[in-house]
Enzyme design. Structure first.
Site, mmCIF file in Angstrom:
data_model
loop_
_atom_site.group_PDB
_atom_site.id
_atom_site.type_symbol
_atom_site.label_atom_id
_atom_site.label_comp_id
_atom_site.label_asym_id
_atom_site.label_seq_id
_atom_site.Cartn_x
_atom_site.Cartn_y
_atom_site.Cartn_z
ATOM 1 N N GLY A 77 0.826 -1.210 0.000
ATOM 2 C CA GLY A 77 0.000 0.000 0.000
ATOM 3 C C GLY A 77 0.851 1.247 0.000
ATOM 4 C CG ASN A 78 -0.401 4.695 -1.417
ATOM 5 O OD1 ASN A 78 -1.079 5.507 -0.795
ATOM 6 N ND2 ASN A 78 -0.858 4.066 -2.494
ATOM 7 N NE ARG A 79 3.636 8.406 5.282
ATOM 8 C CZ ARG A 79 4.312 9.535 5.457
ATOM 9 N NH1 ARG A 79 5.477 9.686 4.870
ATOM 10 N NH2 ARG A 79 3.825 10.505 6.190
ATOM 11 C CB SER A 80 -2.834 8.075 -0.083
ATOM 12 O OG SER A 80 -4.009 8.825 -0.221
#
Ligand code: CTP
Length: 415
Positions: free
Chosen positions: A218-221
Site C-alpha cells: 500500500g501507500n501512505r495516502s
C-alpha cells in the site's frame, strides 16, 4: 476606484425588515453597490421607496408588471435571471421561517425566491423570527438543507423579541451581517453553487495490492485531499461520484461512494462512470505495481522472501484517451525532489488539462497532514497553491479548474 460590487439585498416580510435599511447603508459604507428585492409581505412593513431612495436603484419585487408595486417598471420575464446573473452575492435580511422553507424546497413564486434558484452567486441568510419558530424542527431541518447546499447562515442572536418573548431568533447585528458578506466575497468558492448541473468524478485514498489474503502493498495516502474535494464539489452543487480506495474517513454527505481496493477495481469503477463526468479529479495515490502472483493462502515465515511486482495500468492515461471532448481531467502528483520540473514533465506525459503538484518531502504538509501546499499546473500557467488546510485548498483547486475551463471556452469562441 475599483468597480463597486453589486450585492442584492432580499427583504422578506418580518418585523425586522426595517433593520434591512441599516444593512443596506452599511453595505454602501463598505464600498458595495446594494440593490434591493422585496417580497410582497415585506412591502407591508416597508415602502420600496425607502430602499429606492437610499440605493438609487429600482426595487424589484414581482415577476409581473401589473402589481410591481412602487417599483413600477416594464414587464420583463427575465429580470430575475438578469439580477441573478449580475449580482456578486444575495443576502436576505430578514430571512423569515416561511422564506427559509420556500428556499429549502425550491418553491419559486415571486421575484426573490425565483432569483434564489437562478443565481450561482453566494447566498447569505440572516434569519429573524419568534424563538419557537426558530427552534421548530421544521425550520432547523430547512436550515440544515440550505447549509448543505452551501448557503451561509448568519446565526440570529438571543434577546428581546418583537413578539414579547426572550430567546433565540433575534436578527444578528447589522454590522455582523455586513461582515459576513465581505468575508464571503473574500472566499467566494466556499459558498457559491457554481458546480450545479455538473457531475464530478473524484478518486481518493491509496490503493492496496494483495500479497496474500492478509497482507498488501500500500501507500501512505490518507484520502483527506480527495475527500475534501468531494465535500467541496458537493457543497458547490455538483453531483459527486467518489471512487475511494480504503481510508479511515467518513464519506462526505450527499456523495455517491464507490469503494474499491485494488488498482484494477479503481480502474473499472472509474472507466465505467467516466461517461457521466464533466470534471474528473484523480487525487488517489494509485499503486504503480502489483504483486504478480498473490498467494491464495497466508504466507508462512521461512527465510527471505522475494515478491515479483508487475506494473499496473495507468488509469489517468486511459481517462485522457477515453474521455468525451468536454470533460476536464485533473491529475495529482506527489513529488519529493525537483517538484516543479517533475510536475511539468508529468503534466505533459499524462496529457491532462491540469496537474496539482505537491511536495511531500516535508512533514507539515502532504501525506496524512490536514494541510497542503503546491502548484496548479496547466500547459500555459504555474499557479501557486499557498499553504492552507486541505479543505481551503480544495476550493482553490475547484476555482482554478472552472477558470481553466472558462478560458478554454472563450478561446474556442474567439477562434
Ligand atoms: N495514476 C493513475 N494510475 C496509476 C498511477 C498513477 O491514474 N497506475 C494517477 C494518480 O492518481 C495521479 C497521477 O496519475 O493523479 C500521477 O501519479 P504518480 O504516481 O505521481 O505518477 P506516475 O505515473 O506513477 O509517475 P512516477 O511514479 O514516475 O512519478
Amino acid at each position: 476606484m475599483p468597480e463597486q460590487l453589486k450585492i442584492t439585498v432580499g427583504v422578506a416580510g418580518g418585523i425586522a425588515a426595517y433593520k434591512a435599511v441599516e444593512v443596506v447603508r452599511q453595505l454602501q459604507d463598505a464600498g458595495f453597490d446594494p440593490h434591493v428585492v422585496m417580497t410582497s409581505a415585506a412591502e407591508r412593513f416597508l415602502q420600496p421607496l425607502t430602499f429606492a431612495a437610499i440605493t438609487g436603484h429600482k426595487v424589484l419585487s414581482s415577476l409581473w408588471s401589473e402589481d410591481a408595486g412602487a417599483s413600477g417598471g416594464e414587464f420583463s420575464g427575465i429580470d430575475h435571471i438578469n439580477e441573478a446573473q449580475t449580482t456578486s452575492a444575495l443576502v436576505i435580511v430578514p430571512a423569515t421561517a416561511d422564506l427559509i422553507a420556500k428556499l429549502a424546497h425550491g418553491i419559486a413564486d415571486d421575484f426573490l425566491t425565483t432569483m434564489y434558484l437562478a443565481t450561482t452567486a453566494p447566498v447569505i441568510l440572516a434569519p429573524a423570527m419568534n424563538v419557537n419558530m426558530w427552534l421548530h424542527p421544521a425550520t432547523q431541518a430547512n436550515l440544515e438543507t440550505l447549509r448543505e447546499r452551501g448557503v451561509r447562515i448568519v446565526e440570529p442572536g438571543a434577546g428581546y423579541l418583537a413578539c414579547g418573548m426572550v430567546g433565540g431568533g433575534r436578527l444578528a447585528e447589522e454590522s455582523t451581517i455586513v461582515a459576513a458578506v465581505s468575508e464571503t466575497l473574500a472566499n467566494p468558492g466556499a459558498y457559491r453553487s457554481d458546480l450545479t448541473g455538473e457531475t464530478v468524478l473524484i478518486t481518493a485514498g491509496g490503493t492496496r495490492e494483495p500479497i496474500d489474503p492478509v497482507r498488501y502493498v500500500g501507500n501512505r495516502s490518507s484520502g483527506k485531499m480527495g475527500y475534501a474535494l468531494a465535500a467541496k464539489a458537493r457543497r458547490r452543487g455538483a453531483r459527486v461520484l467518489l471512487v475511494s480506495a480504503p481510508t479511515a474517513l467518513e464519506a462526505p454527505a450527499g456523495c455517491e461512494l464507490l469503494s474499491v481496493i485494488t488498482v484494477e477495481e479503481m480502474r473499472s469503477a472509474v472507466l465505467d462512470r467516466l461517461p457521466e463526468a464533466s470534471l474528473v479529479i484523480m487525487a488517489a495515490a494509485v499503486s504503480d505495481y502489483r504483486v504478480a502472483r498473490p498467494a491464495s493462502e497466508k504466507l508462512r515465515r521461512k527465510g527471505p522472501l522475494t515478491l515479483e511486482l508487475e506494473p499496473t495500468e495507468d488509469i489517468l492515461r486511459e481517462i485522457v484517451e477515453r474521455r468525451a471532448s468536454g470533460t476536464t481531467v485533473i491529475g495529482f502528483a506527489a513529488e519529493t525532489e525537483q517538484v516543479l520540473d517533475n510536475g511539468r514533465a508529468k503534466l505533459e506525459r499524462k496529457g491532462v488539462d491540469a496537474l496539482v503538484v505537491n511536495d511531500v518531502s516535508g512533514t507539515e504538509t502532504g501525506f496524512d497532514s490536514d494541510r497542503n501546499a503546491g502548484w496548479f499546473l496547466t500547459p500555459g500557467e504555474t499557479i501557486e497553491l499557498p499553504e492552507s488546510t486541505k479543505t481551503a485548498m480544495a476550493d482553490r483547486i475547484l476555482d482554478h479548474a472552472l477558470a481553466l475551463r472558462m478560458h478554454r471556452y472563450e478561446m474556442k469562441q474567439a477562434n
